[in-house]
Design a protein around this motif. Sequence first.
Motif, PDB file in Angstrom:
ATOM      1  N   GLY A 159       0.779  -1.220   0.000  1.00  0.00           N
ATOM      2  CA  GLY A 159       0.000   0.000   0.000  1.00  0.00           C
ATOM      3  C   GLY A 159       0.810   1.268   0.000  1.00  0.00           C
ATOM      4  N   GLN A 160       2.069   1.211   0.348  1.00  0.00           N
ATOM      5  CA  GLN A 160       2.867   2.431   0.322  1.00  0.00           C
ATOM      6  C   GLN A 160       3.193   2.813  -1.118  1.00  0.00           C
ATOM      7  OE1 GLN A 160       6.250   2.185   2.884  1.00  0.00           O
ATOM      8  NE2 GLN A 160       5.017   2.100   4.751  1.00  0.00           N
ATOM      9  N   PRO A 161       3.292   4.080  -1.406  1.00  0.00           N
ATOM     10  CA  PRO A 161       3.522   4.505  -2.795  1.00  0.00           C
ATOM     11  C   PRO A 161       4.898   4.088  -3.293  1.00  0.00           C
ATOM     12  CG  PRO A 161       3.710   6.364  -1.288  1.00  0.00           C
ATOM     13  CD  PRO A 161       3.183   5.223  -0.482  1.00  0.00           C
ATOM     14  N   TRP A 162       4.955   3.872  -4.595  1.00  0.00           N
ATOM     15  CA  TRP A 162       6.225   3.563  -5.242  1.00  0.00           C
ATOM     16  C   TRP A 162       6.911   4.875  -5.617  1.00  0.00           C
ATOM     17  CZ3 TRP A 162       8.122  -1.424  -6.390  1.00  0.00           C
ATOM     18  CH2 TRP A 162       7.274  -2.477  -6.037  1.00  0.00           C
ATOM     19  N   VAL A 163       8.202   4.889  -5.395  1.00  0.00           N
ATOM     20  CA  VAL A 163       8.980   6.082  -5.722  1.00  0.00           C
ATOM     21  C   VAL A 163      10.144   5.679  -6.614  1.00  0.00           C
ATOM     22  CG1 VAL A 163       8.358   7.322  -3.620  1.00  0.00           C
ATOM     23  CG2 VAL A 163      10.371   5.840  -3.626  1.00  0.00           C
ATOM     24  N   THR A 431      15.447   5.304 -21.741  1.00  0.00           N
ATOM     25  CA  THR A 431      15.958   5.305 -20.372  1.00  0.00           C
ATOM     26  C   THR A 431      15.527   4.051 -19.630  1.00  0.00           C
ATOM     27  OG1 THR A 431      14.018   6.521 -19.583  1.00  0.00           O
ATOM     28  CG2 THR A 431      15.953   7.826 -20.235  1.00  0.00           C
ATOM     29  N   VAL A 432      16.189   3.824 -18.483  1.00  0.00           N
ATOM     30  CA  VAL A 432      15.847   2.740 -17.574  1.00  0.00           C
ATOM     31  C   VAL A 432      15.647   3.353 -16.199  1.00  0.00           C
ATOM     32  CG1 VAL A 432      16.589   0.575 -16.520  1.00  0.00           C
ATOM     33  CG2 VAL A 432      17.194   1.077 -18.909  1.00  0.00           C
ATOM     34  N   SER A 433      14.557   2.964 -15.520  1.00  0.00           N
ATOM     35  CA  SER A 433      14.291   3.487 -14.171  1.00  0.00           C
ATOM     36  C   SER A 433      14.058   2.344 -13.211  1.00  0.00           C
ATOM     37  CB  SER A 433      13.078   4.429 -14.182  1.00  0.00           C
ATOM     38  OG  SER A 433      11.938   3.776 -14.715  1.00  0.00           O
ATOM     39  N   VAL A 434      14.416   2.593 -11.932  1.00  0.00           N
ATOM     40  CA  VAL A 434      14.240   1.602 -10.861  1.00  0.00           C
ATOM     41  C   VAL A 434      13.285   2.189  -9.854  1.00  0.00           C
ATOM     42  CG1 VAL A 434      15.389   0.220  -9.095  1.00  0.00           C
ATOM     43  CG2 VAL A 434      16.581   0.741 -11.235  1.00  0.00           C
ATOM     44  N   TRP A 435      12.245   1.411  -9.500  1.00  0.00           N
ATOM     45  CA  TRP A 435      11.193   1.882  -8.599  1.00  0.00           C
ATOM     46  C   TRP A 435      11.138   1.012  -7.354  1.00  0.00           C
ATOM     47  CZ3 TRP A 435       8.314   6.219  -9.926  1.00  0.00           C
ATOM     48  CH2 TRP A 435       8.540   6.709 -11.211  1.00  0.00           C
ATOM     49  N   THR A 436      10.940   1.684  -6.203  1.00  0.00           N
ATOM     50  CA  THR A 436      10.885   0.987  -4.928  1.00  0.00           C
ATOM     51  C   THR A 436       9.763   1.569  -4.095  1.00  0.00           C
ATOM     52  OG1 THR A 436      12.206   0.264  -3.012  1.00  0.00           O
ATOM     53  CG2 THR A 436      12.478   2.568  -3.750  1.00  0.00           C
ATOM     54  N   GLN A 437       9.305   0.787  -3.104  1.00  0.00           N
ATOM     55  CA  GLN A 437       8.253   1.284  -2.222  1.00  0.00           C
ATOM     56  C   GLN A 437       8.897   1.909  -0.978  1.00  0.00           C
ATOM     57  OE1 GLN A 437       5.623  -2.268  -2.000  1.00  0.00           O
ATOM     58  NE2 GLN A 437       3.979  -0.849  -2.479  1.00  0.00           N
ATOM     59  N   GLY A 438       8.367   3.090  -0.594  1.00  0.00           N
ATOM     60  CA  GLY A 438       8.939   3.801   0.528  1.00  0.00           C
ATOM     61  C   GLY A 438       8.548   3.195   1.863  1.00  0.00           C
TER      62      GLY A 438
END
Length: 438
Positions: A159-163, A431-438
């Motif tokens: 449930g926490q947003p991805w950043v 581009t390439v991006s990496v996303w994680t949950q805070g």
Amino acid sequence: MPPPSRHVDHSSSLKGLDLAVIGQEDRDLVIGREDQPCTDGTDDITTQYRQVQSAVRTTREKSKQKVKIQLEMKQGVDAMMKEVEMQKAKNEKAEKILIEQTTEMKKKMQKLQETNMSMETAMEQLQETNKNMEARIEALLTAKQPVKSGSQQKYPRVGQPWVEKVSFGGYGSGRGEFRGPCGVAVSQDNEVYIADRGNSRIQVFTMDGVYIREFTTGLPGDTDEKLLRSTPWDVAVDRNNNLWVVSKHRVVQYSKEGTRLATKDLPFIDDADIRWFRGITVSMATEQVIVTEYDGQNGQLRVFNQDGYQVGIYGAGHRAPKPWWPRYVTVDGEGNILVTDSNNHCVHVWDRKGNFKFKFGSEGSDQLKNPEGICVDGKGNIIVADKGNHCVKKGSYGRFLSYIVRGMKDPQAVAMSPGGDVVVTDDKTKTVSVWTQG
């Protein structure tokens, strides 16, 4: 004494007879002739009688003609009256039918109005139910979940947003630049492999976007044509951290450093059309290599063991509303095979033996539109690059859970790291991006 005279006066008696049986014209004719002299009287009587008979016949014929005319007129009037009665009966019958139809139509209209009211009520109830479900899902997504410490698979709380953790690349041919980042895979030691199609190479990065190394996908002895056909489309990593790269005419197994280990030729296809695409994955459950392809009429999956022995063709007879165009492929923890279909805007699912199970998704802003990359996390959640809606979504077999990222230009391939981060390539921005949950 003189002898009696034989002359008899018949005028009075004849005149009476004539006047009794003839008409006015004939009377005038007879009266007009009573002063004519007669020698013996016989011829006059005969002539007068015949005249009387002729007058009688004439009168009779006229009477018959009048009677006939009156009869015909009566028959005509009767026929007209009969026709009028028949038409009146028809009109009454038609009016009765019209009244019945009007009554029936009113009943149907009333039922339709009642049905519409029932449907409106049902829709209102459904909307209310959806609102309640959305509220419950939102509450679930925002609920905090405990994270097990000390575990290698550290999945963030639900449930926490991805950043965005990091973004790197851009158009070009230098180190860390791309001319078509169309495939991505993450090894068990967190190395990110990018299939840089436009530059015919594989580039390797850390999870922080730091460039490590690269190697070309052309093989020694390749002609210019084969070099052109060896541009990488997708990439996968097996349990030994070996790399599998697919192009339009072969699959090559490399070591993590880029040393060629094995080659398997594939049927040649022409990549001029968007349908001509190959995705690749390696099943950890069966250690089989699975490649997507289009046979010119429909999609299919080519499956073979790591020694190059072909196991079979899956999905060749599978049918969808439109010809299905397989794009990327992944395998979940149970060995089920999931394939994105950009033409039917859905995901198809087969079991590990190639038996079709079901599909989920449909075209729409709240569903899928031209889905591309797909992967599965350690909890069985499915991550899909929803190219047509410019986002990356997370769900579970058709049940939407959350957005990972929105507002991307052209999300292409996705991969999950051992730590739970999501790597996404964007073919528009290179581009390439990496996303994680805070």
